[in-house]
Design an enzyme around this catalytic site. Structure first.
Site, PDB file in Angstrom:
ATOM      1  N   ASP A 161       0.863  -1.178   0.000  1.00 48.33           N
ATOM      2  CA  ASP A 161       0.000   0.000   0.000  1.00 48.33           C
ATOM      3  C   ASP A 161       0.903   1.233   0.000  1.00 48.33           C
ATOM      4  O   ASP A 161       1.219   1.804   1.035  1.00 48.33           O
ATOM      5  CB  ASP A 161      -0.914  -0.011   1.222  1.00 48.33           C
ATOM      6  CG  ASP A 161      -1.990   1.058   1.136  1.00 48.33           C
ATOM      7  OD1 ASP A 161      -2.016   1.800   0.132  1.00 48.33           O
ATOM      8  OD2 ASP A 161      -2.803   1.154   2.075  1.00 48.33           O
ATOM      9  N   ALA A 162       1.333   1.612  -1.197  1.00 43.36           N
ATOM     10  CA  ALA A 162       2.334   2.661  -1.353  1.00 43.36           C
ATOM     11  C   ALA A 162       1.784   3.924  -2.013  1.00 43.36           C
ATOM     12  O   ALA A 162       2.335   5.005  -1.854  1.00 43.36           O
ATOM     13  CB  ALA A 162       3.506   2.135  -2.185  1.00 43.36           C
ATOM     14  N   LYS A 163       0.703   3.766  -2.795  1.00 43.90           N
ATOM     15  CA  LYS A 163       0.044   4.891  -3.470  1.00 43.90           C
ATOM     16  C   LYS A 163       1.050   5.718  -4.277  1.00 43.90           C
ATOM     17  O   LYS A 163       1.052   6.940  -4.230  1.00 43.90           O
ATOM     18  CB  LYS A 163      -0.719   5.759  -2.479  1.00 43.90           C
ATOM     19  CG  LYS A 163      -1.793   4.985  -1.703  1.00 43.90           C
ATOM     20  CD  LYS A 163      -2.532   5.882  -0.717  1.00 43.90           C
ATOM     21  CE  LYS A 163      -3.600   5.098   0.029  1.00 43.90           C
ATOM     22  NZ  LYS A 163      -3.034   4.138   0.999  1.00 43.90           N
ATOM     23  N   ARG A 164       1.898   5.027  -5.026  1.00 45.60           N
ATOM     24  CA  ARG A 164       2.886   5.703  -5.844  1.00 45.60           C
ATOM     25  C   ARG A 164       2.247   6.217  -7.137  1.00 45.60           C
ATOM     26  O   ARG A 164       1.204   5.741  -7.561  1.00 45.60           O
ATOM     27  CB  ARG A 164       4.044   4.760  -6.175  1.00 45.60           C
ATOM     28  CG  ARG A 164       4.818   4.260  -4.966  1.00 45.60           C
ATOM     29  CD  ARG A 164       5.502   5.396  -4.212  1.00 45.60           C
ATOM     30  NE  ARG A 164       6.489   4.901  -3.267  1.00 45.60           N
ATOM     31  CZ  ARG A 164       6.353   4.878  -1.953  1.00 45.60           C
ATOM     32  NH1 ARG A 164       5.243   5.321  -1.405  1.00 45.60           N
ATOM     33  NH2 ARG A 164       7.329   4.428  -1.177  1.00 45.60           N
ATOM     34  N   THR A 199      -0.433  -0.367  -4.766  1.00 43.72           N
ATOM     35  CA  THR A 199      -1.438   0.666  -5.004  1.00 43.72           C
ATOM     36  C   THR A 199      -0.783   1.849  -5.707  1.00 43.72           C
ATOM     37  O   THR A 199       0.337   2.253  -5.377  1.00 43.72           O
ATOM     38  CB  THR A 199      -2.102   1.136  -3.693  1.00 43.72           C
ATOM     39  OG1 THR A 199      -1.096   1.611  -2.791  1.00 43.72           O
ATOM     40  CG2 THR A 199      -2.876  -0.006  -3.047  1.00 43.72           C
TER      41      THR A 199
END
Length: 277
Positions: free
Chosen positions: A94-97, A121
């Site tokens: 869950d990094a939302k890069r 993510t």
């Protein structure tokens, strides 16, 4: 892990539970602070206690990066432990890069080559060239932020096109289908927006949805299943605080197991009602 394999694990475990390993050093039981790696020690016990009921784990990178290099070491040890002992459990970064193409390529390398996550993510705001580098890994998944569970989701995600009336999150769902398929792309849809799941399923009927917000954030598992389940379940419902912090004492793993089992039992009923078991 492909879509059919993931669905197979859901049927085997009678669960579509994803446990969020949002491990806060300030919240883990005090007795673990005497270990050489408190964060990994906590994660290991949580994993062993809940793996029977869980098809996915989702470490949120912020909890590890905030600790500097020692946090990254804890994360790497957690990933290695999961891959060696529980290889059939789906593992999400869950990094939302989301950045320009060459930078995204390096992010993809970090999560897929160096740490062996199954999925990451990704924020789609910068468009196709920020997402496609993650898709060059043919056995991995991109999980695009579509409709999130936070209050600020209303700042941008519900903005309507003046001509078509299409909301921004709907545009993300439609446009992104030109980039990938239901075999390499999922979407984040918050459980607190469960009433929108029927509309979302009209746009992406076959994709898996990662659904945070059940439990501590107030989302309803029953509403999520009612509106979002498809012929292969198509849901990974995440619970973090409600499971991993079910207790902050020496019985934390035991209480986490009980919390995970309770959710799994609810999910089993919902899978049976959906004709998937």
């Amino acid at each position: 892990m492909n879509q059919q394999e993931l669905f197979g694990q859901i049927q085997k475990k009678r669960s579509f539970l994803c446990v969020g390993l949002d491990t806060d050093i300030q919240k883990i039981p005090q007795h673990l602070m005497d270990t050489s790696d408190p964060v990994f020690s906590f994660n290991k016990e949580i994993i062993d206690a809940t793996a029977e009921f869980t098809v996915a784990y989702k470490p949120n990178l912020a909890f590890y990066e905030s600790l500097g290099s020692r946090g990254i070491i804890s994360l790497e040890k957690t990933v290695s432990y999961l891959k060696s002992k529980y290889p059939n459990i789906f593992l999400i970064a869950d990094a939302k890069r989301g950045d320009i193409g060459n930078t995204s390529s390096l992010y993809a390398r970090a999560f897929f080559d160096k740490q062996d996550f199954d999925a990451v993510t990704v924020a789609p705001y910068m468009g196709e060239d920020s997402v496609k580098p993650f898709m060059t890994y043919l056995d991995k998944w991109v999980i695009l932020l579509a409709l999130t569970s936070n209050k600020g989701a209303y700042d941008f995600q519900f903005i309507e096109d003046k001509e078509s009336g299409e909301k921004l999150f709907e545009t993300v769902l439609k446009k992104s289908q030109e980039w990938g398929t239901d075999e390499n792309m999922m979407y984040v849809v918050g459980a607190t927006k469960a009433e929108k799941l029927k509309e979302i399923r009209e746009i992406v009927p076959n994709h898996f949805l990662l659904v945070p917000g059940v439990g501590a954030q107030g989302g309803s598992l029953q509403e999520v299943a009612k509106n979002g389940m498809n012929a292969k379940c198509g849901l990974l419902v995440n619970s973090s605080r409600g499971i991993i912090y079910a207790s902050n004492d020496v019985d934390y793993a035991e209480k986490a197991r009980a919390a995970a089992k309770e959710i799994q039992q609810e999910m089993e009923v919902l899978l049976k009602e959906g004709g998937l078991l």
